[in-house]
Design a protein around this motif. Structure first.
Motif, PDB file in Angstrom:
ATOM      1  N   LEU A 163       0.868  -1.182   0.000  1.00 12.63           N
ATOM      2  CA  LEU A 163       0.000   0.000   0.000  1.00 12.63           C
ATOM      3  C   LEU A 163       0.905   1.233   0.000  1.00 12.63           C
ATOM      4  CD1 LEU A 163      -2.760   1.334   0.080  1.00 12.63           C
ATOM      5  CD2 LEU A 163      -2.860   0.882   2.540  1.00 12.63           C
ATOM      6  N   ASP A 164       1.293   1.671  -1.177  1.00 14.72           N
ATOM      7  CA  ASP A 164       2.136   2.853  -1.299  1.00 14.72           C
ATOM      8  C   ASP A 164       1.224   4.078  -1.299  1.00 14.72           C
ATOM      9  OD1 ASP A 164       4.824   3.970  -1.731  1.00 14.72           O
ATOM     10  OD2 ASP A 164       3.922   4.751  -3.558  1.00 14.72           O
ATOM     11  N   GLY A 165       1.362   4.889  -0.251  1.00 10.18           N
ATOM     12  CA  GLY A 165       0.431   5.986  -0.037  1.00 10.18           C
ATOM     13  C   GLY A 165      -0.453   5.703   1.164  1.00 10.18           C
ATOM     14  N   THR A 166       0.114   5.041   2.179  1.00  7.90           N
ATOM     15  CA  THR A 166      -0.671   4.696   3.368  1.00  7.90           C
ATOM     16  C   THR A 166      -1.260   5.931   4.030  1.00  7.90           C
ATOM     17  OG1 THR A 166       0.634   2.694   3.792  1.00  7.90           O
ATOM     18  CG2 THR A 166      -0.588   3.617   5.646  1.00  7.90           C
ATOM     19  N   THR A 167      -0.485   7.007   4.111  1.00  9.29           N
ATOM     20  CA  THR A 167      -0.999   8.222   4.756  1.00  9.29           C
ATOM     21  C   THR A 167      -2.212   8.755   4.001  1.00  9.29           C
ATOM     22  OG1 THR A 167       1.210   8.773   5.581  1.00  9.29           O
ATOM     23  CG2 THR A 167      -0.415  10.555   5.516  1.00  9.29           C
ATOM     24  N   ASN A 168      -2.156   8.731   2.672  1.00  5.97           N
ATOM     25  CA  ASN A 168      -3.330   9.114   1.883  1.00  5.97           C
ATOM     26  C   ASN A 168      -4.517   8.219   2.228  1.00  5.97           C
ATOM     27  OD1 ASN A 168      -1.916  11.118   0.553  1.00  5.97           O
ATOM     28  ND2 ASN A 168      -1.798  10.050  -1.399  1.00  5.97           N
ATOM     29  N   PHE A 169      -4.255   6.918   2.265  1.00  6.91           N
ATOM     30  CA  PHE A 169      -5.329   5.945   2.526  1.00  6.91           C
ATOM     31  C   PHE A 169      -6.011   6.219   3.860  1.00  6.91           C
ATOM     32  CE2 PHE A 169      -6.677   1.979   4.529  1.00  6.91           C
ATOM     33  CZ  PHE A 169      -7.579   1.497   3.592  1.00  6.91           C
ATOM     34  N   VAL A 170      -5.228   6.395   4.919  1.00  9.40           N
ATOM     35  CA  VAL A 170      -5.849   6.530   6.241  1.00  9.40           C
ATOM     36  C   VAL A 170      -6.569   7.874   6.387  1.00  9.40           C
ATOM     37  CG1 VAL A 170      -4.170   4.978   7.295  1.00  9.40           C
ATOM     38  CG2 VAL A 170      -3.778   7.458   7.385  1.00  9.40           C
ATOM     39  N   HIS A 171      -6.201   8.873   5.575  1.00  9.11           N
ATOM     40  CA  HIS A 171      -6.884  10.166   5.609  1.00  9.11           C
ATOM     41  C   HIS A 171      -7.987  10.280   4.551  1.00  9.11           C
ATOM     42  CE1 HIS A 171      -4.486  12.389   8.596  1.00  9.11           C
ATOM     43  NE2 HIS A 171      -3.499  11.604   8.212  1.00  9.11           N
ATOM     44  N   GLY A 172      -8.190   9.212   3.796  1.00  9.31           N
ATOM     45  CA  GLY A 172      -9.255   9.219   2.807  1.00  9.31           C
ATOM     46  C   GLY A 172      -8.929   9.968   1.529  1.00  9.31           C
ATOM     47  N   LEU A 173      -7.648  10.182   1.251  1.00 13.83           N
ATOM     48  CA  LEU A 173      -7.248  10.830   0.001  1.00 13.83           C
ATOM     49  C   LEU A 173      -7.061   9.768  -1.077  1.00 13.83           C
ATOM     50  CD1 LEU A 173      -4.676  13.454   1.317  1.00 13.83           C
ATOM     51  CD2 LEU A 173      -7.073  13.809   0.714  1.00 13.83           C
TER      52      LEU A 173
END
Length: 264
Positions: A88-98
């Motif tokens: 999951l490249d972009g985990t921070t995006n994922f957890v913030h709904g981006l």
């Protein structure tokens, strides 16, 4: 080995993992977030996706080993072939709904990239490449852009989030690129950035403090789409050296010249 055929099979495994991420995104709760370090987030989605990938890739190429971000148990390196996995490249995006995050899987034979897939989950875009066979997005051939100069280019980057020792140099570098291009974008996924260079959406991308699993598939995509990938100052290995400069090839020297002005 037929790397092109293997990349088709890899795309299917990667899409399957992406479907799991898509399902979990609908009900994901931030209380499930963990940290691996300061600002370095991980969730059960990362870990479970990696397990799915490891299981599927073992069926494709039983003799291959693994270089993984989340350290799935039993996923050890081998001597000849190794899968390099970012579940999951972009985990921070994922957890913030981006809505920009990817599954990224590359295959190396010894130290050479031979197959790779970046699957952007939300857009349902599957970028695929194999050594000598070109690059594709949802099976449509892609190619880097033909923009000839930095002044007319859109550039991507990633901001440092754990190691700030070279932040001053990076901000000077960012300032130079902002002033010399159509703009600089930070979408939050190096895998997506590289896939977008391959598809001609960005003319270039630069970032430091990256890991091999962030960039393995993307490096091959850019090269097979006709672009160029090096380390900063063109010294070192962009796959394992933690620095990447990728471009359509035409603006590469201008990008490196800009980096040389500030980077030590």
């Amino acid at each position: 080995m037929d790397y092109n055929q293997l990349s088709f099979q890899l795309a299917a495994v990667t899409r399957h993992a992406g479907q799991f991420i898509r399902q979990e995104a609908a009900t994901f709760d931030r209380s499930h977030i963990e940290t691996k370090g300061v600002h370095d987030l991980v969730s059960y989605v990362d870990k479970e996706t990696e397990k799915l990938l490891v299981a599927g890739l073992r069926e494709l190429l039983p003799e291959a080993g693994f270089i993984t971000e989340e350290g799935t148990e039993g996923a050890n390196r081998a001597e000849e072939y190794n899968w390099i996995i970012d579940p999951l490249d972009g985990t921070t995006n994922f957890v913030h709904g981006l809505p920009v995050y990817c599954v990224s899987v590359g295959l190396i034979h010894h130290q050479e990239l031979v197959a790779g897939v970046v699957y952007e989950v939300v857009r349902d875009e599957c970028f695929r490449a194999a050594k000598g066979a070109g690059a594709f997005c949802n099976e449509v051939p892609i190619h880097v852009s033909d923009v000839p100069e930095l002044n007319s280019s859109l550039i991507a980057t990633g901001f440092p989030y754990t190691d700030f020792t070279q932040l001053t140099e990076y901000l000077q570098l960012l300032s130079a690129f902002i002033q010399r291009s159509h703009g600089v974008r930070r979408v939050g996924s190096a895998a997506a950035d590289l896939a977008y260079v391959a598809a001609g959406r960005f003319e270039g991308f630069f970032e430091f403090n990256l890991n091999s699993y962030d960039v393995a598939a993307g490096i091959l995509l850019v090269r097979e789409a006709g672009g160029r990938v090096t380390a900063f100052l063109e010294e070192g290995d962009p796959l394992f050296g933690r620095q990447v400069v990728a471009s359509n090839g035409l603006v590469h020297e201008e990008m490196q010249a800009t980096i040389r002005e500030t980077w030590k």
